[in-house]
Design an enzyme around this catalytic site. Structure first.
Site, PDB file in Angstrom:
ATOM      1  N   LEU A  34       0.815  -1.220   0.000  1.00  0.00           N
ATOM      2  CA  LEU A  34       0.000   0.000   0.000  1.00  0.00           C
ATOM      3  C   LEU A  34       0.846   1.267   0.000  1.00  0.00           C
ATOM      4  O   LEU A  34       1.901   1.333   0.627  1.00  0.00           O
ATOM      5  CB  LEU A  34      -0.922  -0.003   1.226  1.00  0.00           C
ATOM      6  CG  LEU A  34      -1.874  -1.205   1.316  1.00  0.00           C
ATOM      7  CD1 LEU A  34      -2.739  -1.119   2.576  1.00  0.00           C
ATOM      8  CD2 LEU A  34      -2.754  -1.328   0.072  1.00  0.00           C
ATOM      9  N   HIS A  38      -3.430   4.203  -2.543  1.00  0.00           N
ATOM     10  CA  HIS A  38      -4.401   3.320  -1.872  1.00  0.00           C
ATOM     11  C   HIS A  38      -5.033   4.026  -0.678  1.00  0.00           C
ATOM     12  O   HIS A  38      -6.238   3.933  -0.444  1.00  0.00           O
ATOM     13  CB  HIS A  38      -3.714   2.052  -1.352  1.00  0.00           C
ATOM     14  CG  HIS A  38      -3.082   1.200  -2.405  1.00  0.00           C
ATOM     15  ND1 HIS A  38      -1.723   1.046  -2.508  1.00  0.00           N
ATOM     16  CD2 HIS A  38      -3.631   0.440  -3.384  1.00  0.00           C
ATOM     17  CE1 HIS A  38      -1.451   0.225  -3.512  1.00  0.00           C
ATOM     18  NE2 HIS A  38      -2.579  -0.157  -4.063  1.00  0.00           N
ATOM     19  N   LYS A 150      -6.313   5.876 -11.586  1.00  0.00           N
ATOM     20  CA  LYS A 150      -5.016   5.415 -12.104  1.00  0.00           C
ATOM     21  C   LYS A 150      -5.232   4.250 -13.075  1.00  0.00           C
ATOM     22  O   LYS A 150      -4.552   4.131 -14.092  1.00  0.00           O
ATOM     23  CB  LYS A 150      -4.152   4.982 -10.921  1.00  0.00           C
ATOM     24  CG  LYS A 150      -3.030   4.015 -11.237  1.00  0.00           C
ATOM     25  CD  LYS A 150      -1.762   4.753 -11.547  1.00  0.00           C
ATOM     26  CE  LYS A 150      -0.732   3.858 -12.230  1.00  0.00           C
ATOM     27  NZ  LYS A 150      -0.522   2.575 -11.565  1.00  0.00           N
ATOM     28  N   ASP A 151      -6.183   3.386 -12.741  1.00  0.00           N
ATOM     29  CA  ASP A 151      -6.540   2.265 -13.617  1.00  0.00           C
ATOM     30  C   ASP A 151      -7.895   2.578 -14.260  1.00  0.00           C
ATOM     31  O   ASP A 151      -8.918   1.995 -13.910  1.00  0.00           O
ATOM     32  CB  ASP A 151      -6.586   0.968 -12.802  1.00  0.00           C
ATOM     33  CG  ASP A 151      -5.240   0.658 -12.167  1.00  0.00           C
ATOM     34  OD1 ASP A 151      -4.372   0.133 -12.864  1.00  0.00           O
ATOM     35  OD2 ASP A 151      -5.057   0.989 -10.975  1.00  0.00           O
TER      36      ASP A 151
HETATM   37  P1  AMP Z   1      -3.676  -2.258  -6.864  1.00  0.00           P
HETATM   38  O1  AMP Z   1      -3.224  -2.614  -5.497  1.00  0.00           O
HETATM   39  O2  AMP Z   1      -2.592  -1.746  -7.757  1.00  0.00           O
HETATM   40  O3  AMP Z   1      -4.518  -3.318  -7.499  1.00  0.00           O
HETATM   41  O4  AMP Z   1      -4.639  -1.009  -6.699  1.00  0.00           O
HETATM   42  C1  AMP Z   1      -5.733  -1.067  -5.839  1.00  0.00           C
HETATM   43  C2  AMP Z   1      -6.583   0.155  -6.058  1.00  0.00           C
HETATM   44  O5  AMP Z   1      -5.829   1.319  -5.775  1.00  0.00           O
HETATM   45  C3  AMP Z   1      -7.079   0.276  -7.498  1.00  0.00           C
HETATM   46  O6  AMP Z   1      -8.410   0.767  -7.498  1.00  0.00           O
HETATM   47  C4  AMP Z   1      -6.125   1.273  -8.068  1.00  0.00           C
HETATM   48  O7  AMP Z   1      -6.657   2.004  -9.156  1.00  0.00           O
HETATM   49  C5  AMP Z   1      -5.898   2.175  -6.885  1.00  0.00           C
HETATM   50  N1  AMP Z   1      -4.659   2.919  -7.054  1.00  0.00           N
HETATM   51  C6  AMP Z   1      -3.426   2.426  -7.319  1.00  0.00           C
HETATM   52  N2  AMP Z   1      -2.533   3.422  -7.470  1.00  0.00           N
HETATM   53  C7  AMP Z   1      -3.220   4.576  -7.309  1.00  0.00           C
HETATM   54  C8  AMP Z   1      -2.866   5.967  -7.347  1.00  0.00           C
HETATM   55  N3  AMP Z   1      -1.622   6.360  -7.606  1.00  0.00           N
HETATM   56  N4  AMP Z   1      -3.848   6.870  -7.126  1.00  0.00           N
HETATM   57  C9  AMP Z   1      -5.121   6.484  -6.889  1.00  0.00           C
HETATM   58  N5  AMP Z   1      -5.509   5.202  -6.827  1.00  0.00           N
HETATM   59  C10 AMP Z   1      -4.581   4.259  -7.034  1.00  0.00           C
END
Ligand code: AMP
Length: 279
Positions: A34, A38, A150-151
Site C-alpha cells: 500500500l 491506496h 489510475k486504472d
Molecule cells: P492495486 O493494489 O494496484 O490493485 O490497486 C488497488 C486500487 O488502488 C485500485 O483501485 C487502483 O486504481 C488504486 N490505485 C493504485 N494506485 C493509485 C494511485 N496512484 N492513485 C489512486 N488510486 C490508485
C-alpha cells in the site's frame, strides 16, 4: 483496531452484524504494498461509509506474466500498520485457496470496454479482474466500492460488470495520486532503479504537454506520435500504447469531440508504467 480476517465465512458474519444495525459498508480492493494512492481510497471510503473493509489479494488470475506475479511486492505487516493509522475496520486478506478452492470453474468476462489497451496487451487480465472483483463484492456484501482512476480502464470494466450483472453496489472512482514530480504512485515503482525512477516522471510531463496541445487544436495522431518519440528518446523502452479515447466507453478518437482520456502504457527497465489523464 483493524481486524484481520482471512475467510469469507468470518467476514460474512462480521458484515452481517454491521448491516443489522443499518451501517453502510465500503470496500477498497487492493493487491497490497500500500501507498498513498491506496490510502486516498481508504480515506474516501471512510468519508462515504460507516465501516471500511480493505481487501489485499494478489490475484494470480489477473497476471498474464508469471514473472510479474512472482516479483509483485508483498508486505502485509507494513500494510496493516498503515490501515490501522487510517482507521480501516477490517483487512480482508484471504489465501489463494480461499478465493479459488478446488473445482473453481467460473470466469466473468466483460466484452467491449475490456478489449483494447490493457486488454490487448495483457490477455486475460480483465477476466481475472472482473472475476475476483465479483467475488470480493459477493464476499464483502459492500454497498460502495472505491477504485482509483489510475486504472481508468479497470473502473470502466468494473462499472460495466456491475451494471450488467445487477450487482447492488455503487462504484466510486477516485483521482490518481502522484509523487511530487508527477509520477503516478504504483506498487511496482519500487522495482525501478534510481536512474529509471529519475526518468519516470517524463511520461506524465509529456502526456500533459500533448494534452495541452490537443486542447489547443493540434492534430491528435501527430501530437501523440511526437510525444511517444520524445519519451522514447529520453530512454524509455518499448511502447504498448499511447492513445486518445472517449472517457466513457474508451472508443477510439481521431479528434477532440467529446470528453476524452489519454492513456499510456510503456516499459521502463523491468517495469511497465501505465498512466492516464483527462484531455
Ligand atoms: P492495486 O493494489 O494496484 O490493485 O490497486 C488497488 C486500487 O488502488 C485500485 O483501485 C487502483 O486504481 C488504486 N490505485 C493504485 N494506485 C493509485 C494511485 N496512484 N492513485 C489512486 N488510486 C490508485
Amino acid at each position: 483496531m483493524t481486524q484481520v480476517i482471512r475467510t469469507s465465512a468470518e467476514l460474512r458474519e462480521k458484515v452481517a452484524t454491521w448491516k443489522r444495525s443499518g451501517m453502510l459498508v465500503g470496500v477498497v480492493p487492493t493487491m497490497g504494498a500500500l501507498h498513498d494512492g491506496h490510502m486516498s481510497l481508504v480515506r474516501e471510503a471512510r468519508k462515504q461509509s460507516d465501516r471500511v473493509i480493505v481487501t489485499i489479494f494478489v490475484n494470480p488470475m489477473q497476471f498474464n506474466n508469471k514473472d510479474d506475479l512472482a516479483k509483485y511486492p508483498r508486505n502485509e505487516d507494513h500494510d496493516l500498520a498503515l490501515l490501522e493509522a487510517e482507521g480501516a475496520d477490517v483487512l480482508f486478506a484471504p489465501g489463494v485457496h480461499e478465493v479459488y478452492p478446488d473445482g473453481f470453474a467460473t470466469v466473468v468476462s466483460v466484452s467491449g470496454v475490456s478489449e483494447p489497451l490493457e486488454g490487448a496487451f495483457r490477455p486475460g487480465h480483465f477476466e481475472g479482474v472482473a472475476t475476483v472483483v465479483s467475488k470480493l463484492f459477493g464476499m464483502t456484501q459492500a454497498g460502495r466500492a472505491f477504485f482509483g482512476e489510475k486504472d481508468w480502464q479497470q473502473v470502466q470494466v468494473v462499472k460495466r460488470m456491475v451494471e450488467d450483472l445487477n450487482v447492488p453496489i455503487r462504484i466510486i472512482p477516485c483521482p490518481t495520486i502522484r509523487e511530487e514530480d508527477g509520477l503516478a504512485m504504483s506498487s511496482r515503482n519500487v522495482r525501478l532503479t534510481p536512474e529509471e525512477r529519475a526518468l519516470a516522471p517524463k511520461l506524465y510531463a509529456e502526456m500533459q504537454a500533448a494534452a495541452e496541445a490537443i486542447r489547443a487544436g493540434a492534430p491528435v495522431a501527430e501530437t501523440l506520435a511526437a510525444a511517444k518519440a520524445a519519451i522514447s528518446a529520453a530512454g524509455f523502452g518499448d511502447w504498448d500504447y499511447l492513445e486518445l479515447r472517449t472517457a466513457d466507453g474508451l472508443r477510439p478518437m481521431t479528434e477532440l469531440s467529446e470528453p476524452a482520456r489519454m492513456l499510456a502504457a510503456v516499459h521502463l527497465g523491468d517495469v511497465r508504467l501505465i498512466d492516464n489523464i483527462a484531455v
